[in-house]
Scaffold this motif. Structure first.
Motif, PDB file in Angstrom:
ATOM      1  N   ASN A  63      73.163  -0.351  59.380  1.00 49.70           N
ATOM      2  CA  ASN A  63      73.721   0.965  59.689  1.00 49.70           C
ATOM      3  C   ASN A  63      72.952   1.672  60.794  1.00 49.70           C
ATOM      4  OD1 ASN A  63      71.564   1.122  57.862  1.00 49.70           O
ATOM      5  ND2 ASN A  63      72.266   3.055  56.978  1.00 49.70           N
ATOM      6  N   VAL A  64      72.304   0.889  61.662  1.00 46.19           N
ATOM      7  CA  VAL A  64      71.515   1.438  62.764  1.00 46.19           C
ATOM      8  C   VAL A  64      71.979   0.844  64.091  1.00 46.19           C
ATOM      9  CG1 VAL A  64      69.220   1.483  63.840  1.00 46.19           C
ATOM     10  CG2 VAL A  64      69.456   1.917  61.392  1.00 46.19           C
ATOM     11  N   VAL A  65      72.152   1.707  65.083  1.00 41.54           N
ATOM     12  CA  VAL A  65      72.322   1.264  66.474  1.00 41.54           C
ATOM     13  C   VAL A  65      71.239   1.939  67.301  1.00 41.54           C
ATOM     14  CG1 VAL A  65      74.802   0.862  66.260  1.00 41.54           C
ATOM     15  CG2 VAL A  65      73.981   3.107  66.998  1.00 41.54           C
ATOM     16  N   GLU A  66      70.873   1.319  68.407  1.00 46.19           N
ATOM     17  CA  GLU A  66      69.803   1.840  69.245  1.00 46.19           C
ATOM     18  C   GLU A  66      70.299   2.016  70.679  1.00 46.19           C
ATOM     19  OE1 GLU A  66      66.215  -0.464  68.812  1.00 46.19           O
ATOM     20  OE2 GLU A  66      66.506  -0.706  66.647  1.00 46.19           O
ATOM     21  N   TRP A  67      69.958   3.149  71.252  1.00 45.49           N
ATOM     22  CA  TRP A  67      70.324   3.431  72.634  1.00 45.49           C
ATOM     23  C   TRP A  67      69.048   3.641  73.439  1.00 45.49           C
ATOM     24  CZ3 TRP A  67      74.326   7.915  71.472  1.00 45.49           C
ATOM     25  CH2 TRP A  67      75.453   7.359  70.844  1.00 45.49           C
ATOM     26  N   ASP A  68      68.862   2.864  74.489  1.00 48.80           N
ATOM     27  CA  ASP A  68      67.731   3.071  75.384  1.00 48.80           C
ATOM     28  C   ASP A  68      67.961   4.328  76.217  1.00 48.80           C
ATOM     29  OD1 ASP A  68      66.470   0.852  74.475  1.00 48.80           O
ATOM     30  OD2 ASP A  68      66.649  -0.323  76.309  1.00 48.80           O
ATOM     31  N   VAL A  69      66.947   5.185  76.251  1.00 54.27           N
ATOM     32  CA  VAL A  69      67.006   6.408  77.052  1.00 54.27           C
ATOM     33  C   VAL A  69      65.755   6.441  77.913  1.00 54.27           C
ATOM     34  CG1 VAL A  69      67.080   8.925  77.037  1.00 54.27           C
ATOM     35  CG2 VAL A  69      68.352   7.629  75.305  1.00 54.27           C
ATOM     36  N   ALA A  70      65.932   6.270  79.211  1.00 51.03           N
ATOM     37  CA  ALA A  70      64.792   6.161  80.116  1.00 51.03           C
ATOM     38  C   ALA A  70      64.123   7.501  80.387  1.00 51.03           C
ATOM     39  CB  ALA A  70      65.232   5.525  81.429  1.00 51.03           C
ATOM     40  N   ALA A  71      64.819   8.593  80.180  1.00 47.32           N
ATOM     41  CA  ALA A  71      64.230   9.909  80.442  1.00 47.32           C
ATOM     42  C   ALA A  71      62.990  10.102  79.577  1.00 47.32           C
ATOM     43  CB  ALA A  71      65.249  11.008  80.147  1.00 47.32           C
ATOM     44  N   PRO A  72      61.880  10.587  80.157  1.00 49.31           N
ATOM     45  CA  PRO A  72      60.664  10.808  79.363  1.00 49.31           C
ATOM     46  C   PRO A  72      60.916  11.771  78.208  1.00 49.31           C
ATOM     47  CG  PRO A  72      60.193  10.972  81.716  1.00 49.31           C
ATOM     48  CD  PRO A  72      61.680  10.923  81.578  1.00 49.31           C
ATOM     49  N   ALA A  73      60.266  11.497  77.082  1.00 42.59           N
ATOM     50  CA  ALA A  73      60.459  12.352  75.906  1.00 42.59           C
ATOM     51  C   ALA A  73      60.103  13.795  76.208  1.00 42.59           C
ATOM     52  CB  ALA A  73      59.627  11.819  74.742  1.00 42.59           C
ATOM     53  N   ASN A  74      58.978  14.000  76.846  1.00 39.39           N
ATOM     54  CA  ASN A  74      58.536  15.357  77.169  1.00 39.39           C
ATOM     55  C   ASN A  74      58.706  15.607  78.663  1.00 39.39           C
ATOM     56  OD1 ASN A  74      57.738  16.258  74.585  1.00 39.39           O
ATOM     57  ND2 ASN A  74      55.877  15.040  74.725  1.00 39.39           N
ATOM     58  N   GLY A  75      59.955  15.704  79.079  1.00 40.92           N
ATOM     59  CA  GLY A  75      60.247  15.932  80.484  1.00 40.92           C
ATOM     60  C   GLY A  75      61.438  16.842  80.653  1.00 40.92           C
ATOM     61  N   PRO A  76      61.702  17.280  81.887  1.00 39.81           N
ATOM     62  CA  PRO A  76      62.805  18.218  82.141  1.00 39.81           C
ATOM     63  C   PRO A  76      64.161  17.686  81.715  1.00 39.81           C
ATOM     64  CG  PRO A  76      61.323  18.129  84.028  1.00 39.81           C
ATOM     65  CD  PRO A  76      60.881  17.045  83.093  1.00 39.81           C
ATOM     66  N   ARG A  77      64.390  16.381  81.879  1.00 37.46           N
ATOM     67  CA  ARG A  77      65.719  15.859  81.510  1.00 37.46           C
ATOM     68  C   ARG A  77      65.942  15.898  80.010  1.00 37.46           C
ATOM     69  NH1 ARG A  77      67.819  10.441  83.871  1.00 37.46           N
ATOM     70  NH2 ARG A  77      65.669   9.690  83.664  1.00 37.46           N
ATOM     71  N   THR A  78      64.874  15.784  79.250  1.00 41.69           N
ATOM     72  CA  THR A  78      65.006  15.946  77.804  1.00 41.69           C
ATOM     73  C   THR A  78      65.191  17.418  77.448  1.00 41.69           C
ATOM     74  OG1 THR A  78      63.760  13.960  77.220  1.00 41.69           O
ATOM     75  CG2 THR A  78      63.795  15.729  75.597  1.00 41.69           C
ATOM     76  N   MET A  79      64.391  18.278  78.047  1.00 43.98           N
ATOM     77  CA  MET A  79      64.417  19.695  77.691  1.00 43.98           C
ATOM     78  C   MET A  79      65.738  20.355  78.064  1.00 43.98           C
ATOM     79  SD  MET A  79      62.512  22.225  76.438  1.00 43.98           S
ATOM     80  CE  MET A  79      60.760  22.181  76.830  1.00 43.98           C
ATOM     81  N   TRP A  80      66.264  20.035  79.271  1.00 44.93           N
ATOM     82  CA  TRP A  80      67.425  20.773  79.747  1.00 44.93           C
ATOM     83  C   TRP A  80      68.660  19.912  79.993  1.00 44.93           C
ATOM     84  CZ3 TRP A  80      62.483  22.025  81.767  1.00 44.93           C
ATOM     85  CH2 TRP A  80      61.992  23.279  81.347  1.00 44.93           C
ATOM     86  N   GLY A  81      68.530  18.585  79.911  1.00 45.46           N
ATOM     87  CA  GLY A  81      69.684  17.765  80.252  1.00 45.46           C
ATOM     88  C   GLY A  81      69.980  16.615  79.317  1.00 45.46           C
ATOM     89  N   LEU A  82      69.457  16.643  78.082  1.00 52.82           N
ATOM     90  CA  LEU A  82      69.668  15.504  77.186  1.00 52.82           C
ATOM     91  C   LEU A  82      71.152  15.313  76.874  1.00 52.82           C
ATOM     92  CD1 LEU A  82      68.030  13.320  75.675  1.00 52.82           C
ATOM     93  CD2 LEU A  82      68.179  14.764  73.640  1.00 52.82           C
ATOM     94  N   SER A  83      71.883  16.395  76.798  1.00 55.01           N
ATOM     95  CA  SER A  83      73.313  16.276  76.471  1.00 55.01           C
ATOM     96  C   SER A  83      74.089  15.615  77.597  1.00 55.01           C
ATOM     97  CB  SER A  83      73.910  17.658  76.167  1.00 55.01           C
ATOM     98  OG  SER A  83      73.774  18.514  77.285  1.00 55.01           O
ATOM     99  N   ARG A  84      73.499  15.514  78.790  1.00 55.40           N
ATOM    100  CA  ARG A  84      74.139  14.787  79.885  1.00 55.40           C
ATOM    101  C   ARG A  84      73.667  13.334  79.938  1.00 55.40           C
ATOM    102  NH1 ARG A  84      73.040  19.766  82.469  1.00 55.40           N
ATOM    103  NH2 ARG A  84      71.232  18.904  83.550  1.00 55.40           N
ATOM    104  N   VAL A  85      72.539  13.046  79.298  1.00 52.97           N
ATOM    105  CA  VAL A  85      71.987  11.694  79.286  1.00 52.97           C
ATOM    106  C   VAL A  85      72.516  10.902  78.099  1.00 52.97           C
ATOM    107  CG1 VAL A  85      69.838  10.360  79.109  1.00 52.97           C
ATOM    108  CG2 VAL A  85      69.897  12.447  80.482  1.00 52.97           C
ATOM    109  N   VAL A  86      72.727  11.586  76.979  1.00 56.46           N
ATOM    110  CA  VAL A  86      73.161  10.943  75.731  1.00 56.46           C
ATOM    111  C   VAL A  86      74.574  11.402  75.386  1.00 56.46           C
ATOM    112  CG1 VAL A  86      72.702  10.749  73.252  1.00 56.46           C
ATOM    113  CG2 VAL A  86      70.790  10.769  74.874  1.00 56.46           C
ATOM    114  N   ASP A  87      75.420  10.460  74.993  1.00 58.65           N
ATOM    115  CA  ASP A  87      76.788  10.776  74.589  1.00 58.65           C
ATOM    116  C   ASP A  87      76.788  11.173  73.107  1.00 58.65           C
ATOM    117  OD1 ASP A  87      79.460  10.987  74.064  1.00 58.65           O
ATOM    118  OD2 ASP A  87      79.950   8.895  74.519  1.00 58.65           O
TER     119      ASP A  87
END
Length: 376
Positions: A55-79
């Protein structure tokens, strides 16, 4: 079937306390909740799958965990189209999430005591970054998971309106940390002398860890006992020279041994051979080294504030972190009183056995189910 997305990107090639927390969370959850689907956001540098559960799937996300793309743009990186709940596992809550969010807050030092965190120009940037993300988490998370009662109380004191959304999910300690037979070859490989007893300190060199206080307490206890060393295991950086300069001024430079990050197997041997773990932090959300040391049968001297008394549960000696004399008294008791040391080993093992990752995962799962029930 509801879908919970968990951010696991702190799990990577470099050891991390938060990474250890998340690794154990996802090791337990899928089997506990076969009726849920879990999407794990994975650091591509992790190298291996995080789970083999069906019951697990994994999605690679290259954006750094503690970076601007995570803070302000994760909803554009992850569906998030088929996601019902997102778990932000490392203090900050991303902006504009289209689904409810649970945020694990380990501590709020960036809000209450930023001087205890990183200093200098980079510290100034991180202060604004983390305080922004933590404030959003406190303000907007559907639920907050605090890894200790001390962290939950700190959140409630800072933001009373968040108290009823804050839940204690006490961290655990892995069964990998256990008593092992001392291996003196480990000391030799690190450039240490097997014939010399030592006090151990483990953790990154950050102001809140109070390694300067560890040096001062050690010097107060053993300045006239040249047979005892202090071994510090830490990720050594540019500022490490400050510790060496302090050790020199205290007259203990030849007995302070700095060791870079070591493997877990080496760390087990160090816990097994140390007279005590000295962990005099000013603040901890939980404090992995003190739980690890107890689980390995190593006596613990730690601070009488923040989460440390809660985590050790009476199985350590406590001292004010800004009182070298109190630290020295605790260290001297362990080194000179074998009965006291043996009692701490026994009670430490008993306390560590109570710090179960299953209980941690169950507490998080209860939060998920409560939020998912409200959405149905």
């Amino acid at each position: 079937m509801s879908t919970v997305c968990i951010d696991c990107r702190y799990i990577g090639p470099r050891p991390s306390g938060i990474g250890e927390v998340v690794r154990n969370l996802i090791a337990c959850l899928p089997g506990m909740a076969p009726d849920l689907r879990f999407v794990l956001l994975r650091n591509p540098l992790c190298g291996t799958r995080l789970s083999t559960a069906p019951n697990v799937v994994e999605w690679d996300v290259a954006a750094p965990a503690n970076g601007p793309r995570t803070m302000w743009g994760l909803s554009r990186v992850v569906d998030f189209t088929d996601v019902d709940l997102f778990h932000a596992t490392f203090n900050i809550m991303p902006a504009r999430l289209p689904v409810p969010c649970v945020t694990t807050i380990h501590d709020i030092m960036w809000l209450t005591n930023p001087a205890w965190c990183r200093t200098g120009p980079r510290g100034w940037i991180e202060r604004h970054f983390y305080s922004h993300g933590i404030r959003r988490a406190i303000r907007s998370s559907r639920a907050i998971a605090a890894v200790s009662r001390a962290s939950a109380d700190a959140i409630a004191a800072y933001a009373p309106h968040a108290a009823d959304r804050t839940h204690v999910t006490l961290s655990g300690v892995s069964v990998r940390f256990r008593p092992v037979e001392p291996d003196q070859n480990v000391l030799t490989s690190l450039g240490l002398r097997p014939d010399r007893p030592f006090i151990l300190t483990v953790g990154q060199y950050a102001p809140y860890k109070n390694h300067e206080g560890a040096l001062r307490g050690f010097a107060k206890a053993f300045s006239h006992r040249p047979e005892i060393d202090l071994v510090l295991v830490q990720r050594m950086g540019k500022a490490t020279h400050r510790l060496l300069e302090l050790a020199k001024s205290l007259g203990i430079a030849d007995r302070v041994q700095l060791v870079p990050t070591v493997s877990e197997q080496v760390l087990l041997s160090l816990y097994a051979m140390a007279k005590a773990l000295l962990h005099p932090s000013f603040c901890e959300g939980f404090g992995n080294p003190i739980a690890e040391a107890m689980a390995c049968g190593c006596p613990v001297v730690t601070s009488n504030r923040s989460a440390m008394p809660e985590v050790t549960g009476g199985a350590s000696l406590l001292a004010a972190p800004d009182d070298p004399a109190a630290i020295a008294r605790a260290l001297t008791m362990i080194v000179d009183d074998e009965k006291a040391a043996a009692c701490l080993r026994r009670t430490g093992l008993e306390r560590a056995a109570q710090l179960q990752w299953n209980a941690f995962a169950e507490a998080n799962l209860a939060i998920y189910r409560s939020i998912l029930a409200d959405r149905s």
